[in-house]
Design a protein around this motif. Structure first.
Motif, short mmCIF file in Angstrom:
data_model
loop_
_atom_site.label_atom_id
_atom_site.label_comp_id
_atom_site.label_asym_id
_atom_site.label_seq_id
_atom_site.Cartn_x
_atom_site.Cartn_y
_atom_site.Cartn_z
N GLU A 139 0.83 -1.20 0.00
CA GLU A 139 0.00 0.00 0.00
C GLU A 139 0.86 1.26 0.00
OE1 GLU A 139 -2.81 -0.04 3.17
OE2 GLU A 139 -3.70 -1.96 2.60
N LEU A 140 1.90 1.25 0.78
CA LEU A 140 2.78 2.41 0.87
C LEU A 140 3.53 2.64 -0.44
CD1 LEU A 140 3.91 4.63 2.75
CD2 LEU A 140 5.70 3.01 3.41
N ALA A 141 3.82 1.53 -1.15
CA ALA A 141 4.61 1.63 -2.39
C ALA A 141 3.90 2.45 -3.46
CB ALA A 141 4.92 0.23 -2.92
N ALA A 142 2.59 2.58 -3.35
CA ALA A 142 1.85 3.37 -4.35
C ALA A 142 2.37 4.80 -4.39
CB ALA A 142 0.35 3.35 -4.03
N ASP A 143 2.71 5.34 -3.22
CA ASP A 143 3.31 6.68 -3.15
C ASP A 143 3.85 6.90 -1.74
OD1 ASP A 143 4.15 9.27 -3.29
OD2 ASP A 143 2.19 10.13 -3.81
N PRO A 144 5.11 6.57 -1.49
CA PRO A 144 5.69 6.70 -0.14
C PRO A 144 5.64 8.12 0.41
CG PRO A 144 7.12 5.42 -1.57
CD PRO A 144 6.07 6.02 -2.45
N PHE A 145 5.48 9.11 -0.50
CA PHE A 145 5.47 10.51 -0.06
C PHE A 145 4.06 11.02 0.20
CE2 PHE A 145 9.37 9.89 -2.47
CZ PHE A 145 10.31 10.36 -1.58
N ASP A 146 3.07 10.14 0.03
CA ASP A 146 1.70 10.52 0.35
C ASP A 146 1.51 10.51 1.86
OD1 ASP A 146 -1.25 9.50 1.00
OD2 ASP A 146 -1.30 10.61 -0.90
N ASP A 147 1.06 11.62 2.41
CA ASP A 147 0.97 11.75 3.87
C ASP A 147 0.01 10.73 4.48
OD1 ASP A 147 2.77 13.80 3.84
OD2 ASP A 147 1.26 15.40 3.88
N GLU A 148 -1.11 10.48 3.81
CA GLU A 148 -2.09 9.55 4.36
C GLU A 148 -1.55 8.11 4.36
OE1 GLU A 148 -5.90 9.84 2.55
OE2 GLU A 148 -6.20 11.94 3.12
N MET A 150 1.61 7.23 4.41
CA MET A 150 2.67 7.14 5.41
C MET A 150 2.10 7.10 6.82
SD MET A 150 5.79 6.80 6.21
CE MET A 150 6.74 7.12 4.71
N ALA A 151 1.04 7.86 7.07
CA ALA A 151 0.39 7.86 8.38
C ALA A 151 -0.18 6.48 8.69
CB ALA A 151 -0.70 8.92 8.44
N ALA A 152 -0.73 5.83 7.66
CA ALA A 152 -1.28 4.48 7.86
C ALA A 152 -0.17 3.49 8.19
CB ALA A 152 -2.03 4.03 6.60
N PHE A 153 0.97 3.65 7.52
CA PHE A 153 2.10 2.76 7.78
C PHE A 153 2.64 3.00 9.19
CE2 PHE A 153 6.70 1.67 7.34
CZ PHE A 153 6.53 0.32 7.09
N GLN A 154 2.72 4.25 9.59
CA GLN A 154 3.18 4.58 10.95
C GLN A 154 2.21 4.03 12.00
OE1 GLN A 154 3.55 8.84 10.23
NE2 GLN A 154 5.77 8.72 10.52
N GLY A 155 0.92 4.05 11.69
CA GLY A 155 -0.06 3.46 12.60
C GLY A 155 0.16 1.97 12.77
N TYR A 156 0.49 1.30 11.66
CA TYR A 156 0.82 -0.12 11.72
C TYR A 156 2.05 -0.36 12.60
CZ TYR A 156 3.37 -4.27 10.10
OH TYR A 156 4.13 -5.42 10.04
N LEU A 157 3.06 0.49 12.46
CA LEU A 157 4.27 0.33 13.27
C LEU A 157 3.97 0.54 14.75
CD1 LEU A 157 7.00 2.19 11.13
CD2 LEU A 157 6.43 -0.25 11.18
N GLU A 158 3.10 1.49 15.06
CA GLU A 158 2.73 1.72 16.46
C GLU A 158 2.02 0.50 17.04
OE1 GLU A 158 0.41 5.25 16.47
OE2 GLU A 158 2.10 6.58 15.98
N GLU A 159 1.13 -0.09 16.25
CA GLU A 159 0.44 -1.30 16.71
C GLU A 159 1.43 -2.45 16.91
OE1 GLU A 159 -2.58 -2.13 13.88
OE2 GLU A 159 -3.82 -0.39 14.41
N CYS A 160 2.40 -2.53 16.00
CA CYS A 160 3.43 -3.58 16.12
C CYS A 160 4.23 -3.40 17.41
CB CYS A 160 4.37 -3.54 14.92
SG CYS A 160 3.66 -4.19 13.40
N GLN A 161 4.58 -2.17 17.74
CA GLN A 161 5.37 -1.92 18.94
C GLN A 161 4.59 -2.30 20.19
OE1 GLN A 161 8.77 -0.80 18.94
NE2 GLN A 161 8.43 -1.75 20.95
N ILE A 162 3.30 -2.01 20.20
CA ILE A 162 2.46 -2.39 21.33
C ILE A 162 2.42 -3.91 21.45
CG2 ILE A 162 0.08 -2.41 22.18
CD1 ILE A 162 -0.26 0.36 20.90
N ALA A 163 2.25 -4.59 20.31
CA ALA A 163 2.20 -6.05 20.33
C ALA A 163 3.53 -6.65 20.75
CB ALA A 163 1.80 -6.57 18.94
#
Length: 238
Positions: A139-148, A150-163
């Protein structure tokens, strides 16, 4: 206590039969800094990335090192361990090979409890971290510079850190049965690689360098391998 390698903790009864100072090759009068230095040196020596396969397969030294540092690296746990160690020495108990042998039924019960209370939720947490990665990167590969995106990817990373935090706390919450020591070692490596991978992904979100992205993917791939090895070994016990 610093979070260098938390992964295994022991009960007071277990502490009484293991000489953690001997495991780390230090004096019982060692300072907390000396304990930390000894652990880091030995953990690096016995890490699978720095020693050959034969050394890793010949024992579970890293598991003992983790256990020793979890106890001695924390001031309060160390004080409890020292008290139990003094009592053990007074009674003439000097090694984990004492005279009392657990009945087979007790060993099997300990294993079942560990599998249900520790391994199953731990394995699920690991799966929840690793499995979504490919779709997230696509999903991020479609446009890594798209703010939305990137925000979704960062949200995934936050969930990963919690897990991951949950998985690490769960793993260190009780001592693993001796019958799964090898699997516990693989789980330790798995959690470490997931932590390293998340760190690389975080760096990617800051500077968009694909080197960090690729390194993070490699860390997750290796974590998945260690998790698979642990799962296969545990499946053979059932």
């Amino acid at each position: 206590m610093a979070n260098d390698a938390p992964l295994l903790c022991g009960s007071l009864s277990a502490m009484a039969t293991i000489d953690h100072y001997q495991t780390l090759g230090i004096s019982s009068r060692a300072t907390q800094q000396e304990i930390k230095q000894a652990y880091r040196r030995l953990a690096k020596e016995f890490h699978p990335d720095t020693c050959d396969k034969g050394q890793v397969e010949n024992g579970d030294r890293i598991v003992a090192l983790n256990h020793a540092y979890e106890v001695l690296g924390d001031v309060q746990q160390r004080q409890q361990y020292d008290r139990s160690r003094d009592v053990a020495n007074y009674r003439g108990i000097r090694s984990a090979q004492g005279t009392t042998v657990k009945p087979q039924s007790t060993i099997e019960t300990d294993l079942e409890v560990w599998l249900q209370k520790i391994y199953q939720p731990l394995h699920q947490a690991i799966t929840n971290i690793i499995n979504p990665l490919e779709a997230q990167i696509d999903e991020l590969a479609a446009d890594p510079f798209d703010d939305e995106l990137m925000a979704a990817f960062q949200g995934y990373l936050e969930e990963c850190q919690i897990a991951l935090d949950y998985a690490q706390n769960l793993f260190r919450s009780v001592p693993n049965p001796a019958t799964v020591a090898r699997s516990a070692r693989d789980l330790y490596y798995c959690l470490n690689h997931l932590g390293d991978g998340l760190e690389q992904f975080e760096w990617f979100t800051l500077n968009y360098s694909e080197d960090y992205l690729h390194t993070g993917q490699e860390m997750f791939r290796r974590a998945d391998q260690f998790s698979g090895q642990a799962h296969e070994a545990i499946a053979q016990l059932r």
